[in-house]
Motif scaffolding. Structure first.
Motif, PDB file in Angstrom:
ATOM      1  N   TYR A  66       0.919  -1.279  -0.003  1.00  0.00           N
ATOM      2  CA  TYR A  66       0.104   0.026   0.100  1.00  0.00           C
ATOM      3  C   TYR A  66       0.890   1.151   0.087  1.00  0.00           C
ATOM      4  O   TYR A  66       0.305   2.418  -0.570  1.00  0.00           O
ATOM      5  CB  TYR A  66      -0.836  -0.052   1.310  1.00  0.00           C
ATOM      6  N   PHE A  67       2.090   1.487   0.453  1.00  0.00           N
ATOM      7  CA  PHE A  67       2.706   2.342   0.542  1.00  0.00           C
ATOM      8  C   PHE A  67       4.048   2.552  -0.422  1.00  0.00           C
ATOM      9  O   PHE A  67       4.645   3.487  -0.531  1.00  0.00           O
ATOM     10  CB  PHE A  67       3.253   2.508   1.988  1.00  0.00           C
ATOM     11  N   ILE A  68       4.619   1.418  -0.964  1.00  0.00           N
ATOM     12  CA  ILE A  68       5.742   1.727  -1.599  1.00  0.00           C
ATOM     13  C   ILE A  68       5.420   0.798  -3.191  1.00  0.00           C
ATOM     14  O   ILE A  68       5.619   1.827  -4.316  1.00  0.00           O
ATOM     15  CB  ILE A  68       6.812   0.439  -1.254  1.00  0.00           C
ATOM     16  N   PHE A  69       4.750  -0.120  -3.134  1.00  0.00           N
ATOM     17  CA  PHE A  69       4.552  -0.750  -4.579  1.00  0.00           C
ATOM     18  C   PHE A  69       3.510   0.409  -5.441  1.00  0.00           C
ATOM     19  O   PHE A  69       2.851   0.858  -5.232  1.00  0.00           O
ATOM     20  CB  PHE A  69       3.797  -2.100  -4.450  1.00  0.00           C
ATOM     21  N   ASP A  70       4.104   0.265  -6.734  1.00  0.00           N
ATOM     22  CA  ASP A  70       3.474   1.301  -7.682  1.00  0.00           C
ATOM     23  C   ASP A  70       2.322   0.375  -8.441  1.00  0.00           C
ATOM     24  O   ASP A  70       2.442  -0.507  -9.192  1.00  0.00           O
ATOM     25  CB  ASP A  70       4.603   1.582  -8.708  1.00  0.00           C
ATOM     26  N   HIS A  71       1.154   0.675  -8.101  1.00  0.00           N
ATOM     27  CA  HIS A  71      -0.374   0.208  -8.470  1.00  0.00           C
ATOM     28  C   HIS A  71      -0.461   0.201 -10.003  1.00  0.00           C
ATOM     29  O   HIS A  71      -1.077  -0.628 -10.383  1.00  0.00           O
ATOM     30  CB  HIS A  71      -1.344   0.600  -7.629  1.00  0.00           C
ATOM     31  N   GLU A  72       0.522   1.146 -10.791  1.00  0.00           N
ATOM     32  CA  GLU A  72       0.384   1.377 -12.079  1.00  0.00           C
ATOM     33  C   GLU A  72       0.869  -0.034 -12.640  1.00  0.00           C
ATOM     34  O   GLU A  72       0.497  -0.320 -13.751  1.00  0.00           O
ATOM     35  CB  GLU A  72       1.173   2.432 -12.495  1.00  0.00           C
ATOM     36  N   LEU A  73       1.633  -0.682 -12.059  1.00  0.00           N
ATOM     37  CA  LEU A  73       2.148  -2.037 -12.566  1.00  0.00           C
ATOM     38  C   LEU A  73       1.013  -3.059 -12.939  1.00  0.00           C
ATOM     39  O   LEU A  73       1.326  -4.017 -13.221  1.00  0.00           O
ATOM     40  CB  LEU A  73       3.341  -2.722 -11.701  1.00  0.00           C
ATOM     41  N   LYS A  74       0.029  -2.895 -12.239  1.00  0.00           N
ATOM     42  CA  LYS A  74      -0.976  -3.660 -12.349  1.00  0.00           C
ATOM     43  C   LYS A  74      -1.695  -3.522 -13.651  1.00  0.00           C
ATOM     44  O   LYS A  74      -2.369  -4.761 -13.997  1.00  0.00           O
ATOM     45  CB  LYS A  74      -2.096  -3.463 -11.281  1.00  0.00           C
ATOM     46  N   LYS A  75      -1.432  -2.687 -14.311  1.00  0.00           N
ATOM     47  CA  LYS A  75      -2.055  -2.581 -15.590  1.00  0.00           C
ATOM     48  C   LYS A  75      -0.900  -3.125 -16.582  1.00  0.00           C
ATOM     49  O   LYS A  75      -1.548  -3.370 -17.754  1.00  0.00           O
ATOM     50  CB  LYS A  75      -2.017  -1.035 -15.979  1.00  0.00           C
ATOM     51  N   HIS A  76      -0.001  -3.628 -16.330  1.00  0.00           N
ATOM     52  CA  HIS A  76       0.919  -4.549 -17.219  1.00  0.00           C
ATOM     53  C   HIS A  76       0.562  -5.597 -17.830  1.00  0.00           C
ATOM     54  O   HIS A  76      -0.272  -6.416 -17.061  1.00  0.00           O
ATOM     55  CB  HIS A  76       2.278  -4.694 -16.420  1.00  0.00           C
ATOM     56  N   PRO A  77       0.531  -5.995 -19.077  1.00  0.00           N
ATOM     57  CA  PRO A  77       0.001  -7.277 -19.625  1.00  0.00           C
ATOM     58  C   PRO A  77       0.293  -8.568 -19.070  1.00  0.00           C
ATOM     59  O   PRO A  77      -0.516  -9.255 -19.057  1.00  0.00           O
ATOM     60  CB  PRO A  77       0.319  -7.088 -21.082  1.00  0.00           C
ATOM     61  N   GLN A  78       1.618  -8.360 -18.390  1.00  0.00           N
ATOM     62  CA  GLN A  78       1.812  -9.956 -17.664  1.00  0.00           C
ATOM     63  C   GLN A  78       1.417  -9.805 -16.238  1.00  0.00           C
ATOM     64  O   GLN A  78       1.839 -10.843 -15.591  1.00  0.00           O
ATOM     65  CB  GLN A  78       3.292  -9.861 -17.783  1.00  0.00           C
ATOM     66  N   PHE A  79       0.778  -8.684 -15.714  1.00  0.00           N
ATOM     67  CA  PHE A  79       0.176  -8.783 -14.366  1.00  0.00           C
ATOM     68  C   PHE A  79      -1.075  -9.634 -14.506  1.00  0.00           C
ATOM     69  O   PHE A  79      -2.124  -9.454 -15.102  1.00  0.00           O
ATOM     70  CB  PHE A  79      -0.151  -7.371 -13.959  1.00  0.00           C
ATOM     71  N   LEU A  80      -1.156 -11.013 -13.711  1.00  0.00           N
ATOM     72  CA  LEU A  80      -2.395 -11.812 -14.033  1.00  0.00           C
ATOM     73  C   LEU A  80      -3.573 -11.417 -13.419  1.00  0.00           C
ATOM     74  O   LEU A  80      -3.583 -10.396 -12.275  1.00  0.00           O
ATOM     75  CB  LEU A  80      -1.596 -13.119 -13.261  1.00  0.00           C
ATOM     76  N   GLU A  81      -4.637 -12.074 -13.641  1.00  0.00           N
ATOM     77  CA  GLU A  81      -6.033 -11.720 -13.230  1.00  0.00           C
ATOM     78  C   GLU A  81      -5.832 -12.226 -11.600  1.00  0.00           C
ATOM     79  O   GLU A  81      -5.539 -13.213 -11.463  1.00  0.00           O
ATOM     80  CB  GLU A  81      -7.063 -12.401 -14.000  1.00  0.00           C
ATOM     81  N   ASN A  82      -6.574 -11.461 -10.840  1.00  0.00           N
ATOM     82  CA  ASN A  82      -6.685 -11.783  -9.183  1.00  0.00           C
ATOM     83  C   ASN A  82      -5.181 -12.172  -8.738  1.00  0.00           C
ATOM     84  O   ASN A  82      -4.894 -12.936  -7.845  1.00  0.00           O
ATOM     85  CB  ASN A  82      -7.529 -12.847  -9.081  1.00  0.00           C
ATOM     86  N   GLN A  83      -4.183 -11.800  -9.309  1.00  0.00           N
ATOM     87  CA  GLN A  83      -2.986 -11.968  -8.833  1.00  0.00           C
ATOM     88  C   GLN A  83      -2.377 -11.898  -7.571  1.00  0.00           C
ATOM     89  O   GLN A  83      -2.109 -12.708  -6.712  1.00  0.00           O
ATOM     90  CB  GLN A  83      -1.671 -11.132  -9.754  1.00  0.00           C
ATOM     91  N   VAL A  84      -2.926 -10.666  -6.744  1.00  0.00           N
ATOM     92  CA  VAL A  84      -2.588 -10.383  -5.413  1.00  0.00           C
ATOM     93  C   VAL A  84      -3.339 -11.488  -4.475  1.00  0.00           C
ATOM     94  O   VAL A  84      -2.437 -11.978  -3.621  1.00  0.00           O
ATOM     95  CB  VAL A  84      -3.054  -9.004  -5.108  1.00  0.00           C
TER      96      VAL A  84
END
Length: 275
Positions: free
Chosen positions: A55-73
């Protein structure tokens, strides 16, 4: 780990959990206690620091990357939570050996022949020893005999989040933690220092999956950070190290992170937006 066990016995287990007649030093009781403490501690470290990082460091923009999986977290968390109890089984055996006095852990600074300088040097040697051990174990897990069965589950996460940090197959997770546990059986180490280092390595493991690629320029090719480990997930055969790039350079597996060259995941997303 005996410091944690003693504290648990004193404040919780003896007065409230175990029968009064069950001695604190009885082996079965110690094994059971260590199993519970190890699992609760590992889960607490993972969820606390993983959540803070997410919540404080990870860039949530990366979740838009094509290789970010559905329901990955949720998948990362579920896999880690399922694996941690199995990883703890051999880990508890090693902790039990420590508690029974088979390691070279010591209680007081005065017990070290080098005093405070010995404590400081042991911290450095711990980092370099475990970095070397993890490098070769990690590289070995990429061998075709072991990769598909044990290490591939961790590489499902191409664009990892902090919650991927402990999402290992149990064999993979234990093997890569083994150098941490072997060190105090080979070299003297202060007990509180060991406990602090144990927490540190868990936080570091989370940090190299946090998608924050910022590193001081002078240390970019010395410290194995999130940028290096992201390229390991993306390109497979590079950057096996844990803290430093030393062994990757010795072993010929070092790769300058693509994010330092304007070709990383964030740059890919920027180019997608421009299109």
């Amino acid at each position: 780990m005996d410091l944690v066990l003693e504290a648990a016995d004193r404040h919780l287990l003896t007065p409230y959990v175990y029968p009064a007649g069950w001695p604190e030093g009885e082996p079965c009781r110690q094994l059971l206690s260590l199993f519970v403490i190890t699992n609760l501690g590992a889960l607490a470290l993972y969820l606390l620091f993983g959540t803070l990082s997410y919540y404080f460091i990870f860039d949530h923009e990366l979740k838009k990357h094509p290789q970010f999986l559905e329901n990955q977290v949720s998948r990362e968390i579920a896999y880690a939570v399922r694996s941690l109890p199995w990883i703890s089984v051999p880990t508890v055996a090693l902790f039990f050996a420590e508690v029974r006095g088979y390691s070279k852990l010591y209680d007081n600074i005065e017990d070290s022949p080098y005093g405070w300088s010995g404590v400081f040097l042991s911290m450095l040697s711990f980092l370099f020893f475990t970095d070397m051990g993890i490098y070769w174990i990690h590289r070995g897990l990429h061998h075709r005999l072991f990769y598909k069965r044990f290490h591939k589950p961790h590489h499902v996460w191409k664009i990892a989040t902090p919650f991927a940090s402990h999402a290992f197959h149990p064999v993979d997770g234990f093997m890569q933690s083994l150098p941490y546990h072997v060190y105090p059986f080979l070299f003297p180490l202060h007990k509180v220092t060991y406990l602090g280092l144990y927490i540190f390595v868990n936080v570091w493991t989370i940090s190299i999956h946090d998608g924050d690629y910022r590193v001081p320029r002078l240390l970019r090719h010395v410290i194995n950070g999130s940028a290096h480990h992201t390229d390991h997930h993306l390109y497979f055969d590079y950057n096996y190290g844990q803290y430093f790039t030393l062994w990757d350079k010795i072993g010929g597996s070092y790769k300058s992170p693509t994010s330092f060259e304007g070709k990383g995941p964030h740059d890919y997303l920027r180019k997608l937006r421009e299109k």
